[in-house]
Scaffold this active site. Structure first.
Site, PDB file in Angstrom:
ATOM      1  N   LYS A   1    -100.233  51.725  88.178  1.00  0.00           N
ATOM      2  CA  LYS A   1    -100.225  50.253  88.287  1.00  0.00           C
ATOM      3  C   LYS A   1     -99.979  49.823  89.733  1.00  0.00           C
ATOM      4  O   LYS A   1    -100.697  48.973  90.264  1.00  0.00           O
ATOM      5  CB  LYS A   1     -99.135  49.713  87.349  1.00  0.00           C
ATOM      6  CG  LYS A   1     -99.003  48.212  87.320  1.00  0.00           C
ATOM      7  CD  LYS A   1     -98.330  47.742  86.039  1.00  0.00           C
ATOM      8  CE  LYS A   1     -96.819  47.856  86.072  1.00  0.00           C
ATOM      9  NZ  LYS A   1     -96.131  46.913  86.964  1.00  0.00           N
ATOM     10  N   SER A   2     -98.964  50.403  90.362  1.00  0.00           N
ATOM     11  CA  SER A   2     -98.630  49.986  91.741  1.00  0.00           C
ATOM     12  C   SER A   2     -99.797  50.258  92.686  1.00  0.00           C
ATOM     13  O   SER A   2    -100.133  49.430  93.542  1.00  0.00           O
ATOM     14  CB  SER A   2     -97.416  50.777  92.240  1.00  0.00           C
ATOM     15  OG  SER A   2     -96.286  50.434  91.509  1.00  0.00           O
TER      16      SER A   2
ATOM     17  N   GLN B   1     -91.503  45.846  96.309  1.00  0.00           N
ATOM     18  CA  GLN B   1     -92.227  44.572  96.259  1.00  0.00           C
ATOM     19  C   GLN B   1     -91.885  43.714  97.469  1.00  0.00           C
ATOM     20  O   GLN B   1     -92.762  43.100  98.085  1.00  0.00           O
ATOM     21  CB  GLN B   1     -91.930  43.846  94.945  1.00  0.00           C
ATOM     22  CG  GLN B   1     -92.551  44.584  93.765  1.00  0.00           C
ATOM     23  CD  GLN B   1     -92.203  43.991  92.425  1.00  0.00           C
ATOM     24  OE1 GLN B   1     -91.369  43.088  92.322  1.00  0.00           O
ATOM     25  NE2 GLN B   1     -92.820  44.503  91.376  1.00  0.00           N
TER      26      GLN B   1
ATOM     27  N   ASP C   1     -88.320  52.429  87.118  1.00  0.00           N
ATOM     28  CA  ASP C   1     -89.018  51.994  85.899  1.00  0.00           C
ATOM     29  C   ASP C   1     -88.832  52.980  84.747  1.00  0.00           C
ATOM     30  O   ASP C   1     -89.183  52.674  83.603  1.00  0.00           O
ATOM     31  CB  ASP C   1     -90.515  51.815  86.186  1.00  0.00           C
ATOM     32  CG  ASP C   1     -90.757  50.647  87.134  1.00  0.00           C
ATOM     33  OD1 ASP C   1     -89.877  49.766  87.241  1.00  0.00           O
ATOM     34  OD2 ASP C   1     -91.827  50.613  87.770  1.00  0.00           O
TER      35      ASP C   1
ATOM     36  N   LYS D   1     -85.513  42.779  85.689  1.00  0.00           N
ATOM     37  CA  LYS D   1     -86.884  43.240  85.406  1.00  0.00           C
ATOM     38  C   LYS D   1     -87.509  42.289  84.375  1.00  0.00           C
ATOM     39  O   LYS D   1     -87.009  41.192  84.163  1.00  0.00           O
ATOM     40  CB  LYS D   1     -86.852  44.696  84.925  1.00  0.00           C
ATOM     41  CG  LYS D   1     -86.413  45.675  86.015  1.00  0.00           C
ATOM     42  CD  LYS D   1     -87.435  45.755  87.140  1.00  0.00           C
ATOM     43  CE  LYS D   1     -87.013  46.711  88.235  1.00  0.00           C
ATOM     44  NZ  LYS D   1     -87.857  46.596  89.423  1.00  0.00           N
TER      45      LYS D   1
ATOM     46  N   ARG E   1     -82.997  44.721  81.254  1.00  0.00           N
ATOM     47  CA  ARG E   1     -83.220  46.025  80.598  1.00  0.00           C
ATOM     48  C   ARG E   1     -81.902  46.722  80.258  1.00  0.00           C
ATOM     49  O   ARG E   1     -81.895  47.601  79.396  1.00  0.00           O
ATOM     50  CB  ARG E   1     -84.114  46.921  81.463  1.00  0.00           C
ATOM     51  CG  ARG E   1     -85.561  46.463  81.421  1.00  0.00           C
ATOM     52  CD  ARG E   1     -86.505  47.382  82.176  1.00  0.00           C
ATOM     53  NE  ARG E   1     -87.880  46.907  81.997  1.00  0.00           N
ATOM     54  CZ  ARG E   1     -88.894  47.243  82.782  1.00  0.00           C
ATOM     55  NH1 ARG E   1     -88.711  48.055  83.793  1.00  0.00           N
ATOM     56  NH2 ARG E   1     -90.099  46.768  82.527  1.00  0.00           N
TER      57      ARG E   1
ATOM     58  N   ARG F   1     -92.085  48.234  78.891  1.00  0.00           N
ATOM     59  CA  ARG F   1     -91.368  49.525  78.963  1.00  0.00           C
ATOM     60  C   ARG F   1     -90.308  49.652  77.869  1.00  0.00           C
ATOM     61  O   ARG F   1     -89.978  50.755  77.446  1.00  0.00           O
ATOM     62  CB  ARG F   1     -90.788  49.734  80.354  1.00  0.00           C
ATOM     63  CG  ARG F   1     -91.891  49.774  81.416  1.00  0.00           C
ATOM     64  CD  ARG F   1     -91.494  50.464  82.686  1.00  0.00           C
ATOM     65  NE  ARG F   1     -92.370  50.062  83.783  1.00  0.00           N
ATOM     66  CZ  ARG F   1     -93.587  50.548  84.012  1.00  0.00           C
ATOM     67  NH1 ARG F   1     -94.093  51.479  83.235  1.00  0.00           N
ATOM     68  NH2 ARG F   1     -94.318  50.108  85.020  1.00  0.00           N
TER      69      ARG F   1
HETATM   70  C1  S3P Z   1     -93.206  47.925  92.060  1.00  0.00           C
HETATM   71  C2  S3P Z   1     -91.918  48.015  92.534  1.00  0.00           C
HETATM   72  C3  S3P Z   1     -90.722  48.082  91.669  1.00  0.00           C
HETATM   73  C4  S3P Z   1     -91.109  48.448  90.233  1.00  0.00           C
HETATM   74  C5  S3P Z   1     -92.290  47.657  89.748  1.00  0.00           C
HETATM   75  C6  S3P Z   1     -93.510  47.927  90.613  1.00  0.00           C
HETATM   76  C7  S3P Z   1     -94.315  47.870  93.014  1.00  0.00           C
HETATM   77  O1  S3P Z   1     -90.077  46.826  91.652  1.00  0.00           O
HETATM   78  O2  S3P Z   1     -90.000  48.263  89.379  1.00  0.00           O
HETATM   79  O3  S3P Z   1     -92.613  48.016  88.413  1.00  0.00           O
HETATM   80  O4  S3P Z   1     -95.484  48.088  92.617  1.00  0.00           O
HETATM   81  O5  S3P Z   1     -94.061  47.608  94.199  1.00  0.00           O
HETATM   82  P1  S3P Z   1     -88.989  46.398  92.768  1.00  0.00           P
HETATM   83  O6  S3P Z   1     -89.695  46.210  94.054  1.00  0.00           O
HETATM   84  O7  S3P Z   1     -88.406  45.113  92.254  1.00  0.00           O
HETATM   85  O8  S3P Z   1     -87.992  47.523  92.807  1.00  0.00           O
END
Ligand code: S3P
Length: 430
Positions: free
Chosen positions: A21-22, A169, A315, A342, A346, A390
């Site tokens: 996904k990322s 993020q 995650d 989240k 969670r 999740r």
């Molecule tokens: C992600 C960063 C993580 C993760 C999220 C995806 C990303 O969040 O939990 O599912 O793709 O950069 P955080 O930046 O809030 O840790």
């Protein structure tokens, strides 16, 4: 939609999980900002990634889908003002879309509004507003929550930003904004968060330097289109790794999983727990390490984890709690306070639903204390996913070892990251 699940005898097979996904979000973003045609092979067609695709279509990128691949004609670093009713950019449930896009909107010479669904509208945005404001963007929000009205500036101020949390993020929003700055932007964090943005920015030709937990990006005149292949998502693989570990007699191979060292915390912790897990056929695809994972039912030992490793498995904590209920001894998880912000809280969600299953899981302020033992029995019950993908997948895997029937409310939210989760599950259950 609710789902009913039952205890299984064992699980076995060879599977693949959907794309990361990322990495998919970043591939769509950087391909849209590049000048020319990029291909994103094996992208993740999930609700969250579709939000990013739609957002960039509205801002001028031409994105076609063919045979599981994306063909993206990028528009360059300067996007078109979105023309979509009252809400310019709708991020749905996707914090990655909202936060990463904000970094790019900060560098545009138009005003835009970023909105999201009910869950996303409760998640903190102050963490991106603050650095982007320092870089010169004007952002109006309702006390740090969506909607954000972003009045961009074509030339942002280069800053040195020392973030007090590890969040990819926020890091990505600042690095993307740094492409539009008037000099070198440096971002540092306490523990290195996932580094897909850094890797992919480099691939697309940006001038970026990594030094430990600190990254410097220089302004860009243009990005070059690429042919990217997205590996399988370790965060999706984690549910099936857990299933094979806790259902007696199981044996499973998961092919083509991204094993980036900023995402492999679960594997490291499982090895400490004496799990029967091997990573084989290591290779590199589009500047990301990839492998196949072989995992078998294991008699596990409890372990402690803290803030030094949580960012590498943030995650995976909900599914890790399930694994810990099946490990001999007391497992303590600390330094995981981010779980409260989240898709749902969670920590509260996991503790309340595991209590219904009869497991000994206690919530603490920044994590959990779990009293586990090998073969600990769980009891099926009516459970709530809180519409968090999740949580829904964690409870589904728990049902495989729970006596009787388990019903999970709103299980269709798995489409946020793993649209065919229940099909894959059905195929490996014996
Ligand atoms: C992600 C960063 C993580 C993760 C999220 C995806 C990303 O969040 O939990 O599912 O793709 O950069 P955080 O930046 O809030 O840790």
């Amino acid at each position: 939609m609710d789902i009913k699940l039952k205890k299984v005898n064992s699980i076995s097979g060879i599977i693949e999980v959907p794309a990361d996904k990322s990495i998919t979000h970043r591939a769509v973003i950087l391909s849209s900002l590049a000048e020319g045609e990029s291909i994103v092979r094996n992208y993740l067609p999930s609700d969250d990634c579709n939000r990013t695709i739609e957002a960039f279509r509205q801002m001028g990128a031409e994105i076609k889908i063919d045979n599981g691949n994306l063909y993206i004609k990028g528009i360059g670093l300067k996007l078109k003002k979105p023309q979509y009713g009252q809400y310019n950019i709708y991020a749905g449930n996707s914090a990655t879309t909202a936060r990463l896009i904000s970094g790019i909107l900060a560098g545009q010479n138009f005003e835009s509004i970023v909105t999201g669904d009910e869950s996303l509208s409760k998640r903190p945005m102050g963490r991106i507003i603050e650095p982007l404001f320092r870089m010169g963007a004007k952002i109006i929000s309702k006390r740090g929550f969506l909607p954000l009205t972003i009045d961009g500036k074509s030339l942002l101020n280069a800053v040195k930003y020392d973030c007090n949390k590890s969040t990819a993020q926020v890091k990505s929003a600042v690095l993307f904004a740094g492409l539009y700055a008037d000099g070198a932007t440096t971002y540092s964090e306490p523990v290195k968060s996932r580094d897909h943005s850094e890797r992919m920015l480099k691939t697309f030709g940006a001038d970026i330097k990594v030094n430990g937990n600190s990254v410097t990006i220089y302004p860009a005149r243009k990005l070059n289109p690429q042919d990217i292949t997205v590996p399988g998502d370790i965060s999706s693989a984690a549910f099936f790794i857990a299933a094979a570990l806790i259902v007696p007699g199981s044996s499973l191979t998961i092919k083509n999983v991204g094993i980036n060292p900023t995402r492999d915390g679960l594997i490291e912790v499982l090895k400490r727990m004496e799990a029967n897990i091997s990573l084989v056929s290591h290779r590199e695809i589009s500047n990301e390490p990839v492998c196949d994972i072989e995992v078998k039912y294991s008699k596990l030992k409890a372990v402690n984890i803290d803030a030094s490793i949580v960012p590498k498995m943030v995650d995976e904590i909900p599914i890790f709690v399930l694994i810990a209920t099946q490990a001999d001894g007391i497992t303590r998880i600390s330094g995981a306070g981010e779980l409260k912000v989240k898709e749902t809280d969670r920590i509260a969600a996991v503790a309340s639903q595991f209590k219904k299953l009869g497991a000994q899981v206690e919530a603490i302020d920044d994590g959990f204390i779990i009293k586990g033992n090998v073969g600990a029995s769980l009891n099926g019950n009516l459970l709530d996913s809180f519409e968090d993908h999740r949580i829904a997948m964690t409870l589904s895997i728990a049902s495989l070892i729970a006596c009787g029937e388990t019903i999970i409310k709103d299980s269709s939210c798995v489409s946020i990251s793993f649209p065919n989760f229940y099909e894959v599950l059905e195929n490996i259950c014996k």
